[in-house]
Design a protein around this motif. Structure first.
Motif, PDB file in Angstrom:
ATOM      1  N   LEU A  22      43.398  37.297  44.637  1.00  0.00           N
ATOM      2  CA  LEU A  22      42.575  36.706  45.688  1.00  0.00           C
ATOM      3  C   LEU A  22      41.301  37.534  45.811  1.00  0.00           C
ATOM      4  CD1 LEU A  22      43.736  37.727  49.259  1.00  0.00           C
ATOM      5  CD2 LEU A  22      44.796  38.689  47.218  1.00  0.00           C
ATOM      6  N   ALA A  23      40.282  36.943  46.420  1.00  0.00           N
ATOM      7  CA  ALA A  23      39.028  37.660  46.636  1.00  0.00           C
ATOM      8  C   ALA A  23      39.157  38.560  47.855  1.00  0.00           C
ATOM      9  CB  ALA A  23      37.877  36.662  46.828  1.00  0.00           C
ATOM     10  N   ASN A  24      38.372  39.610  47.900  1.00  0.00           N
ATOM     11  CA  ASN A  24      38.379  40.547  49.022  1.00  0.00           C
ATOM     12  C   ASN A  24      38.114  39.799  50.329  1.00  0.00           C
ATOM     13  OD1 ASN A  24      37.846  42.525  50.954  1.00  0.00           O
ATOM     14  ND2 ASN A  24      36.774  43.850  49.515  1.00  0.00           N
ATOM     15  N   LYS A  80      37.457  40.775  53.181  1.00  0.00           N
ATOM     16  CA  LYS A  80      36.420  41.374  54.020  1.00  0.00           C
ATOM     17  C   LYS A  80      35.015  40.987  53.554  1.00  0.00           C
ATOM     18  CE  LYS A  80      39.158  45.411  55.358  1.00  0.00           C
ATOM     19  NZ  LYS A  80      39.236  46.901  55.347  1.00  0.00           N
ATOM     20  N   LEU A  81      34.900  40.553  52.304  1.00  0.00           N
ATOM     21  CA  LEU A  81      33.601  40.216  51.733  1.00  0.00           C
ATOM     22  C   LEU A  81      33.452  38.731  51.394  1.00  0.00           C
ATOM     23  CD1 LEU A  81      33.128  43.186  49.213  1.00  0.00           C
ATOM     24  CD2 LEU A  81      32.032  42.912  51.441  1.00  0.00           C
ATOM     25  N   ALA A  82      34.569  38.098  51.061  1.00  0.00           N
ATOM     26  CA  ALA A  82      34.514  36.724  50.555  1.00  0.00           C
ATOM     27  C   ALA A  82      35.297  35.759  51.453  1.00  0.00           C
ATOM     28  CB  ALA A  82      35.083  36.671  49.133  1.00  0.00           C
ATOM     29  N   PRO A  83      34.650  34.732  51.977  1.00  0.00           N
ATOM     30  CA  PRO A  83      35.326  33.757  52.836  1.00  0.00           C
ATOM     31  C   PRO A  83      36.547  33.093  52.193  1.00  0.00           C
ATOM     32  CG  PRO A  83      32.964  33.567  53.080  1.00  0.00           C
ATOM     33  CD  PRO A  83      33.187  34.510  51.934  1.00  0.00           C
ATOM     34  N   TYR A  84      36.531  32.900  50.883  1.00  0.00           N
ATOM     35  CA  TYR A  84      37.696  32.300  50.233  1.00  0.00           C
ATOM     36  C   TYR A  84      38.881  33.261  50.258  1.00  0.00           C
ATOM     37  CZ  TYR A  84      35.272  28.140  48.555  1.00  0.00           C
ATOM     38  OH  TYR A  84      34.599  26.935  48.494  1.00  0.00           O
ATOM     39  N   GLY A  85      38.601  34.550  50.205  1.00  0.00           N
ATOM     40  CA  GLY A  85      39.668  35.538  50.328  1.00  0.00           C
ATOM     41  C   GLY A  85      40.244  35.533  51.733  1.00  0.00           C
ATOM     42  N   ALA A  86      39.364  35.415  52.724  1.00  0.00           N
ATOM     43  CA  ALA A  86      39.816  35.347  54.115  1.00  0.00           C
ATOM     44  C   ALA A  86      40.657  34.092  54.339  1.00  0.00           C
ATOM     45  CB  ALA A  86      38.607  35.349  55.051  1.00  0.00           C
ATOM     46  N   ALA A 119      38.176  37.178  41.221  1.00  0.00           N
ATOM     47  CA  ALA A 119      39.552  36.751  41.509  1.00  0.00           C
ATOM     48  C   ALA A 119      39.998  35.698  40.494  1.00  0.00           C
ATOM     49  CB  ALA A 119      39.635  36.192  42.924  1.00  0.00           C
ATOM     50  N   HIS A 120      39.114  34.790  40.168  1.00  0.00           N
ATOM     51  CA  HIS A 120      39.398  33.751  39.164  1.00  0.00           C
ATOM     52  C   HIS A 120      39.603  34.384  37.793  1.00  0.00           C
ATOM     53  CE1 HIS A 120      38.048  30.881  36.029  1.00  0.00           C
ATOM     54  NE2 HIS A 120      38.794  30.023  36.710  1.00  0.00           N
ATOM     55  N   GLN A 121      38.766  35.369  37.469  1.00  0.00           N
ATOM     56  CA  GLN A 121      38.853  36.022  36.168  1.00  0.00           C
ATOM     57  C   GLN A 121      40.170  36.754  35.985  1.00  0.00           C
ATOM     58  OE1 GLN A 121      36.957  35.628  33.594  1.00  0.00           O
ATOM     59  NE2 GLN A 121      38.125  37.063  32.346  1.00  0.00           N
ATOM     60  N   PHE A 122      40.685  37.347  37.055  1.00  0.00           N
ATOM     61  CA  PHE A 122      41.972  38.035  36.974  1.00  0.00           C
ATOM     62  C   PHE A 122      43.076  37.072  36.532  1.00  0.00           C
ATOM     63  CE2 PHE A 122      40.641  41.367  40.362  1.00  0.00           C
ATOM     64  CZ  PHE A 122      40.160  42.216  39.359  1.00  0.00           C
TER      65      PHE A 122
END
Length: 250
Positions: A133-135, A137-143, A171-174
């Motif tokens: 997932l994306a961070n 704290k920085l990325a709305p999609y992670g939130a 996150a997608h690349q992972f």
């Protein structure tokens, strides 16, 4: 002097010359989830308006910090509506220029078939070592991913398995590289010609706050023809068709 003025007038009267003479360049900070649509919109924008578009892609949180520290961006295409609103309140963006250009959708995805079921039950069943997932704290999609997992009651059990990307692209690349078997990404990243390769679960929108993605002209874009042209272009039917084709709502 009269001859020079006459020559300029004649040149500006020629088809295409006036628009070329007024051509400008716009520097745009673009939320990572919107990379593919923007890469498709950009050449059409340049062709249709004569302006040049220079885009940088990354997390909305990082862009906010860069803008506050004087980065030369003229337009921000955020992954949320809170950051543009905050920038307007802080006099770092132009009041009245903010608008929603897309509403994002969260998806649990794996490039492998039969990994993610249509109900998202895999989150409770397990059988995987890592989930991306994306961070938050920085990325709305992670939130949004965190919200969804908490709503499903699986956040605590899955947290030790998190592989966190700086932004939604990472996150997608992972997941795409196999470092994580599955992960929460933006629908726009995995949809192609209306289909999703691999296996996926479109996370119900009731499980997370709406991902309203707003654009705003920044202070450095004030009075810039190309910045104003881009905002206008994103509201047009041609750009909207591209945005919809990547699974966004409008």
């Amino acid at each position: 002097m009269k001859v020079s003025r006459l020559l300029v007038a004649l040149l500006l009267a020629l088809p295409g010359v006036s628009s070329l003479a007024l051509a400008d360049e716009v520097s745009v900070a673009v939320a990572a989830n919107f990379t593919a649509p923007m890469q498709k919109i950009a050449p059409d924008f340049e062709k249709d308006t004569g302006h040049k578009l220079v885009a940088s892609y990354g997390s909305t949180g990082k862009f906010y910090a860069q803008i506050k520290n004087g980065a030369p961006f003229e337009v921000l295409l955020a992954a949320d509506d809170e950051t543009p609103t905050r920038l307007v309140k802080e006099d770092a963006a132009l009041a009245g220029s903010q608008f929603t250009y897309a509403i994002g959708k969260l998806v649990l995805w794996s490039p492998k078939s039969a990994i993610v079921d249509g109900e998202g039950a895999v989150l409770k069943k397990g059988g995987f070592d890592h989930i991306s997932l994306a961070n938050p704290k920085l990325a709305p999609y992670g939130a949004a991913a965190v919200e969804a997992m908490k709503a499903l009651g699986v956040y605590d059990s899955l947290q030790p398995k998190f592989v966190t990307g700086e932004n939604i692209s990472q996150a997608h690349q992972f997941v795409a590289s196999g470092n994580a078997l599955l992960g929460f990404v933006a629908l726009s990243q995995v949809i192609k010609d209306g289909k999703i390769e691999g296996s996926a679960w479109l996370v119900p929108e009731k499980l997370y706050s709406p991902i309203r993605q707003d654009a705003v002209i920044l202070d450095k874009g004030k009075g810039k023809a190309a910045a104003e042209a881009l905002v206008k272009y994103l509201k047009g039917d041609k750009a909207k068709a591209v945005i919809k084709s990547y699974g966004y709502a409008l």
